[in-house]
Design a protein around this motif. Sequence first.
Motif, PDB file in Angstrom:
ATOM      1  N   ARG A  86      -2.408  -8.528  -7.810  1.00 43.13           N
ATOM      2  CA  ARG A  86      -1.443  -7.604  -8.402  1.00 43.13           C
ATOM      3  C   ARG A  86      -2.214  -6.573  -9.194  1.00 43.13           C
ATOM      4  O   ARG A  86      -2.259  -6.608 -10.414  1.00 43.13           O
ATOM      5  CB  ARG A  86      -0.468  -8.376  -9.292  1.00 43.13           C
ATOM      6  CG  ARG A  86       0.773  -7.611  -9.682  1.00 43.13           C
ATOM      7  CD  ARG A  86       1.832  -8.512 -10.297  1.00 43.13           C
ATOM      8  NE  ARG A  86       1.279  -9.357 -11.336  1.00 43.13           N
ATOM      9  CZ  ARG A  86       1.605 -10.637 -11.532  1.00 43.13           C
ATOM     10  NH1 ARG A  86       2.504 -11.208 -10.789  1.00 43.13           N
ATOM     11  NH2 ARG A  86       1.020 -11.335 -12.497  1.00 43.13           N
ATOM     12  N   SER A  87      -2.874  -5.692  -8.445  1.00 41.08           N
ATOM     13  CA  SER A  87      -3.664  -4.666  -9.132  1.00 41.08           C
ATOM     14  C   SER A  87      -2.740  -3.603  -9.713  1.00 41.08           C
ATOM     15  O   SER A  87      -3.119  -2.843 -10.579  1.00 41.08           O
ATOM     16  CB  SER A  87      -4.671  -4.045  -8.162  1.00 41.08           C
ATOM     17  OG  SER A  87      -4.008  -3.645  -6.988  1.00 41.08           O
ATOM     18  N   ASN A  88      -1.511  -3.568  -9.204  1.00 37.09           N
ATOM     19  CA  ASN A  88      -0.516  -2.620  -9.693  1.00 37.09           C
ATOM     20  C   ASN A  88       0.645  -3.430 -10.259  1.00 37.09           C
ATOM     21  O   ASN A  88       1.667  -3.622  -9.603  1.00 37.09           O
ATOM     22  CB  ASN A  88      -0.086  -1.732  -8.510  1.00 37.09           C
ATOM     23  CG  ASN A  88       1.123  -0.875  -8.814  1.00 37.09           C
ATOM     24  OD1 ASN A  88       1.458  -0.617  -9.973  1.00 37.09           O
ATOM     25  ND2 ASN A  88       1.805  -0.444  -7.759  1.00 37.09           N
ATOM     26  N   PRO A  89       0.489  -3.951 -11.500  1.00 32.24           N
ATOM     27  CA  PRO A  89       1.534  -4.847 -12.028  1.00 32.24           C
ATOM     28  C   PRO A  89       2.771  -4.084 -12.497  1.00 32.24           C
ATOM     29  O   PRO A  89       2.742  -2.862 -12.643  1.00 32.24           O
ATOM     30  CB  PRO A  89       0.839  -5.531 -13.201  1.00 32.24           C
ATOM     31  CG  PRO A  89      -0.192  -4.563 -13.653  1.00 32.24           C
ATOM     32  CD  PRO A  89      -0.612  -3.755 -12.459  1.00 32.24           C
ATOM     33  N   ALA A  90       3.826  -4.845 -12.767  1.00 31.64           N
ATOM     34  CA  ALA A  90       5.042  -4.253 -13.315  1.00 31.64           C
ATOM     35  C   ALA A  90       4.783  -3.777 -14.743  1.00 31.64           C
ATOM     36  O   ALA A  90       3.850  -4.242 -15.406  1.00 31.64           O
ATOM     37  CB  ALA A  90       6.160  -5.289 -13.308  1.00 31.64           C
ATOM     38  N   LEU A  91       5.629  -2.850 -15.215  1.00 32.74           N
ATOM     39  CA  LEU A  91       5.493  -2.359 -16.586  1.00 32.74           C
ATOM     40  C   LEU A  91       5.965  -3.447 -17.553  1.00 32.74           C
ATOM     41  O   LEU A  91       6.929  -4.155 -17.254  1.00 32.74           O
ATOM     42  CB  LEU A  91       6.354  -1.113 -16.780  1.00 32.74           C
ATOM     43  CG  LEU A  91       6.153  -0.014 -15.731  1.00 32.74           C
ATOM     44  CD1 LEU A  91       7.186   1.091 -15.921  1.00 32.74           C
ATOM     45  CD2 LEU A  91       4.745   0.558 -15.843  1.00 32.74           C
ATOM     46  N   PRO A  92       5.311  -3.574 -18.712  1.00 32.18           N
ATOM     47  CA  PRO A  92       5.705  -4.658 -19.636  1.00 32.18           C
ATOM     48  C   PRO A  92       7.102  -4.484 -20.223  1.00 32.18           C
ATOM     49  O   PRO A  92       7.772  -5.462 -20.529  1.00 32.18           O
ATOM     50  CB  PRO A  92       4.640  -4.625 -20.723  1.00 32.18           C
ATOM     51  CG  PRO A  92       3.913  -3.335 -20.555  1.00 32.18           C
ATOM     52  CD  PRO A  92       4.110  -2.860 -19.155  1.00 32.18           C
ATOM     53  N   PRO A 118       5.461   1.408  -9.615  1.00 33.99           N
ATOM     54  CA  PRO A 118       4.747   0.327 -10.303  1.00 33.99           C
ATOM     55  C   PRO A 118       5.246  -1.043  -9.836  1.00 33.99           C
ATOM     56  O   PRO A 118       6.379  -1.182  -9.366  1.00 33.99           O
ATOM     57  CB  PRO A 118       5.111   0.551 -11.770  1.00 33.99           C
ATOM     58  CG  PRO A 118       6.441   1.222 -11.739  1.00 33.99           C
ATOM     59  CD  PRO A 118       6.514   2.004 -10.442  1.00 33.99           C
ATOM     60  N   GLY A 119       4.381  -2.051  -9.985  1.00 29.38           N
ATOM     61  CA  GLY A 119       4.827  -3.444  -9.802  1.00 29.38           C
ATOM     62  C   GLY A 119       5.084  -3.840  -8.369  1.00 29.38           C
ATOM     63  O   GLY A 119       6.041  -4.558  -8.093  1.00 29.38           O
ATOM     64  N   ILE A 120       4.232  -3.408  -7.447  1.00 30.80           N
ATOM     65  CA  ILE A 120       4.371  -3.805  -6.043  1.00 30.80           C
ATOM     66  C   ILE A 120       3.240  -4.781  -5.731  1.00 30.80           C
ATOM     67  O   ILE A 120       2.070  -4.441  -5.899  1.00 30.80           O
ATOM     68  CB  ILE A 120       4.256  -2.586  -5.099  1.00 30.80           C
ATOM     69  CG1 ILE A 120       5.131  -1.429  -5.586  1.00 30.80           C
ATOM     70  CG2 ILE A 120       4.575  -2.979  -3.663  1.00 30.80           C
ATOM     71  CD1 ILE A 120       6.604  -1.664  -5.484  1.00 30.80           C
ATOM     72  N   TRP A 121       3.576  -5.976  -5.291  1.00 28.45           N
ATOM     73  CA  TRP A 121       2.530  -6.988  -5.129  1.00 28.45           C
ATOM     74  C   TRP A 121       2.923  -8.028  -4.095  1.00 28.45           C
ATOM     75  O   TRP A 121       4.059  -8.089  -3.630  1.00 28.45           O
ATOM     76  CB  TRP A 121       2.202  -7.633  -6.467  1.00 28.45           C
ATOM     77  CG  TRP A 121       3.380  -8.175  -7.242  1.00 28.45           C
ATOM     78  CD1 TRP A 121       4.391  -7.444  -7.813  1.00 28.45           C
ATOM     79  CD2 TRP A 121       3.673  -9.543  -7.534  1.00 28.45           C
ATOM     80  NE1 TRP A 121       5.281  -8.272  -8.439  1.00 28.45           N
ATOM     81  CE2 TRP A 121       4.868  -9.571  -8.294  1.00 28.45           C
ATOM     82  CE3 TRP A 121       3.034 -10.746  -7.261  1.00 28.45           C
ATOM     83  CZ2 TRP A 121       5.448 -10.754  -8.764  1.00 28.45           C
ATOM     84  CZ3 TRP A 121       3.609 -11.928  -7.736  1.00 28.45           C
ATOM     85  CH2 TRP A 121       4.797 -11.919  -8.471  1.00 28.45           C
ATOM     86  N   ASN A 160       0.812  -1.210   0.000  1.00 26.16           N
ATOM     87  CA  ASN A 160       0.000   0.000   0.000  1.00 26.16           C
ATOM     88  C   ASN A 160       0.850   1.266   0.000  1.00 26.16           C
ATOM     89  O   ASN A 160       0.640   2.171  -0.804  1.00 26.16           O
ATOM     90  CB  ASN A 160      -0.912  -0.054   1.228  1.00 26.16           C
ATOM     91  CG  ASN A 160      -1.812   1.143   1.313  1.00 26.16           C
ATOM     92  OD1 ASN A 160      -1.414   2.176   1.848  1.00 26.16           O
ATOM     93  ND2 ASN A 160      -3.000   1.028   0.761  1.00 26.16           N
ATOM     94  N   GLU A 161       1.832   1.310   0.880  1.00 25.76           N
ATOM     95  CA  GLU A 161       2.644   2.529   1.013  1.00 25.76           C
ATOM     96  C   GLU A 161       3.464   2.806  -0.250  1.00 25.76           C
ATOM     97  O   GLU A 161       3.641   3.959  -0.633  1.00 25.76           O
ATOM     98  CB  GLU A 161       3.573   2.409   2.228  1.00 25.76           C
ATOM     99  CG  GLU A 161       2.870   2.542   3.574  1.00 25.76           C
ATOM    100  CD  GLU A 161       2.304   3.944   3.803  1.00 25.76           C
ATOM    101  OE1 GLU A 161       2.906   4.926   3.295  1.00 25.76           O
ATOM    102  OE2 GLU A 161       1.256   4.052   4.457  1.00 25.76           O
ATOM    103  N   LEU A 162       3.974   1.760  -0.873  1.00 26.69           N
ATOM    104  CA  LEU A 162       4.795   1.968  -2.070  1.00 26.69           C
ATOM    105  C   LEU A 162       3.924   2.281  -3.284  1.00 26.69           C
ATOM    106  O   LEU A 162       4.277   3.127  -4.105  1.00 26.69           O
ATOM    107  CB  LEU A 162       5.678   0.742  -2.336  1.00 26.69           C
ATOM    108  CG  LEU A 162       6.812   0.548  -1.327  1.00 26.69           C
ATOM    109  CD1 LEU A 162       7.454  -0.824  -1.479  1.00 26.69           C
ATOM    110  CD2 LEU A 162       7.880   1.641  -1.448  1.00 26.69           C
TER     111      LEU A 162
END
Length: 887
Positions: free
Chosen positions: A365-371, A310-313, A302-304
């Motif tokens: 992973r609602s906030n996935p890493a960039l492709p 991006p990409g914090i899961w 949440n904090e990040l």
Amino acid sequence: MKTVLLALCCLLAAPALFAQQAVDEQYTKQIRQFTTGPQFSTELVDHLPASATVPSPLQHHGYIAGAEGRLTYAEDVYRYMRAVEAASPRVKVLSFGKSEEGREMIAVVVSDEATIASLDRYREITRKLADPRGIGEEEARRLIAEGKPIYYATGAMHSPETGSPEMLMELVYRLAVEETPFIRGIRENVITLITPVLEVDGRNRQVDLWRYRQANPTLPTPPLVYWGHYVAHDNNRDNIGLTLNLSKNVMKAYFDFHPQVVHDLHESVPFLYVSTGTGPYNPALDPLMIDEWHRMAYNEVNELSRRGLPGIWTHGFYDGWAPNYMFWIGMGHNSIGRFYETFGNRWPTTENRVVRSASERTWYRSNPALPTVRWSLRNNVNFQQSGLLLALADMGKNRQRFLENFWTLGKRSIAKSTQEGPAAYVFSADQKRPGNLRELLGVLRSHGVEVHTLNGALTIEPSWPPPKKDEKPSKTTFPAGSFVVRLDQPYSRLADALLDVQYVRSDEKVYDDTGWTLAYLKNVESSRIVNPDILKAAMRPWSAPASVAPPKNESDIEYLRQRFADPGAKLPRIALLHSWARTQDEGWYRLAFENLGAKYDYISTQDVSAMANLREKYDVIIFPPVGGQVDIVNGLPPGPPLPWKTTSLTPNLGGIDETDDMRPGLGLAGVQSLTRFVENGGLLITVRDTAAWAVQYGLARWVRTVEPVKLKSPGTIIRAKVIDRKSPIAAGYDETLPVFFGGSPIFKVGVREETPAETRPSGRGGKNDPDVPQGRPFVLTPERAKPAPGEEGFQMPEDAPYHYEAYMPRPEDRPRVIVSFAEKADDLWMSGMLDGGEEIANKPAVILSPRGRGNVMLFAINPMWRMNTQGMYALVMNAVLNWDKLR
Ligand SMILES: [Zn+2]
């Protein structure tokens, strides 16, 4: 006027509280330079505060943490940590052991100066809270109010994951120097403990390879074949056996501090995975601990994410099942064990990376890493450090919560014996393999688990194995001196996790081994006792005696040790064979051989292909598993040489073994050389993939490998039975024994291909109806009992004359099954996951395949695995010791 003066006075007295702390401009500029975009950093790490007294990594090394092109040797990391210690009363460096190759391991402690000055008192508080039996509720509350929680962060477990030692240097500086309320909140409320490099031998080899890569930009870099002295990635699977120095040293550091969190820093998936896991979670763990994994993980996610990274899961990586990971040093002792995976480039270079599956959005992973991303070592440092700082800040804000949870988990572990049970595990003093039992108890004790011995005989009902339906549990009498692992102790959950039987559904995705029940792996008798009356029996703490009576049983590891130590014994000349493509699994064999005192030469497949007469030098060659994908014969693809040796550029390579070029494999010359070795009377022992290789290349004849179709056996304990009771290989074993099976290979012994009996042509009727060809009278196929010679599925009888068919091997050449898996599929499972067991039922587990005057031995099971399978060691060592008496 007076008030103004007073205010001024206060300002002067406490400038740090109010004044903006100066920033280290040079360092900060380089942080920005090496970060590939503002979305890959946070306000926590996008700058470095200046200090007039404490050296920054830039001042000490000439480069910042995460600088392009820079990786730091372990010794240089330590020199930096000690320079900070010398300059700051907030930092203390402790040495706590050496690696196998003699390199130091350290722990760095950071807190405010008052805490560092009273460190012993704070360590006493966590030590007392670790064992709630020694303190009352009131004292515990006092200690929780006074104490400070300890957060233990560890780096560079896995040598190609290079960012954490760099990051941890900057973190120590920041924690010691920075005066923001955020950092002060950590410093004043938390004791941060840091081991910057866990695998010191492997770290230095990895830095060597980076130097090689820089010096040879147009050449391929040799792969990192040895990480630690013995194993590679498996250094993070040693927490059951605690056999590697790094595990022993971290265990020691743990007991010196009793930290509330153990956090291991890894690098793989993008961009930051915070551990929780998919499940199945280990059933011995307290839900309170599991909930805390989630609470902490979601705080950081949440904090990040809130800061735009991006990409914090969390959740979708790793399970939570096996207790063999290093962070179980925490979880097994009522501390939170956790880890990060950040995105690492391995080399300190900035790369354009393509992210595939982790760039997809999913529920966890609602906030996935960039492709696609341009990624640097500094980005990795930013992510790791920001996450860790948020975790430390959370601990600072919840200082009492962490201590109270720690104490509560200890209390609930003690209550387990009478609440959820079982009450204890008992190991009868009357054991066939006392040396193996001693080994098992020694493992428990090195984990801090208490072991007792019964003062007198005790009669009680064992509840494991469970009584059959309508069967009254029969009572068993354990003689005086029997061993009791009471589960009313603080580390009862770890004992339970190691001693109980594991059941894993076959539709679960499990990351590693699924079964590890120690009594099975050591082949000793154990009883799981639910009746809490056991706790009232008179017993005393056990401490291992210095010497024990020599055991008589040939399958006892103490017996084997004595055989190898006996100066009068005529011992075979042994070589342990490795490939240059992968050395991890053979490292466990080196450890096992050394542990038993068996001396060996360490040779490579390249040595073998160059040696015309192996038999002149050796009686036994053992070829441990090399790892499925390795091409044993061809080696690595052709190309420029890949040197693995000590040079001034690569001072940490070599030592274990050396070569000018890692590429060549065994070659056909090596295959011939090994065949000749066997034909001239040698014993070649092969295991799993090397056994499949021995079949493929025709060294072992009349053995075939069978492809599994439905079988699921990912690291499972299987019941096996001794087939050849007269073979010296099986000496000391009972009729049945537990074996560790990694899911492949499956062997079959016989002359010809066999078709499964249940198949029939597609046609009319059901599965068991006869097929009726049309246009002619119907003739029923006779039921066949046993296939005749020459028919499909024919197995050679022992007494068959060799000359009655041209293709029939002579009796003395026929492969002999020494041990096979249990005959019926229902009898196979002992612990872990097993599905499709019918594919291995009654199949060979250990085969002796004669050839010329010697023998090839094939193991479908892995008898020397992670220093846990002592119960199976004698299957190898009996063969080694009786190498010339196997026929
Ligand atoms: Zn890793």
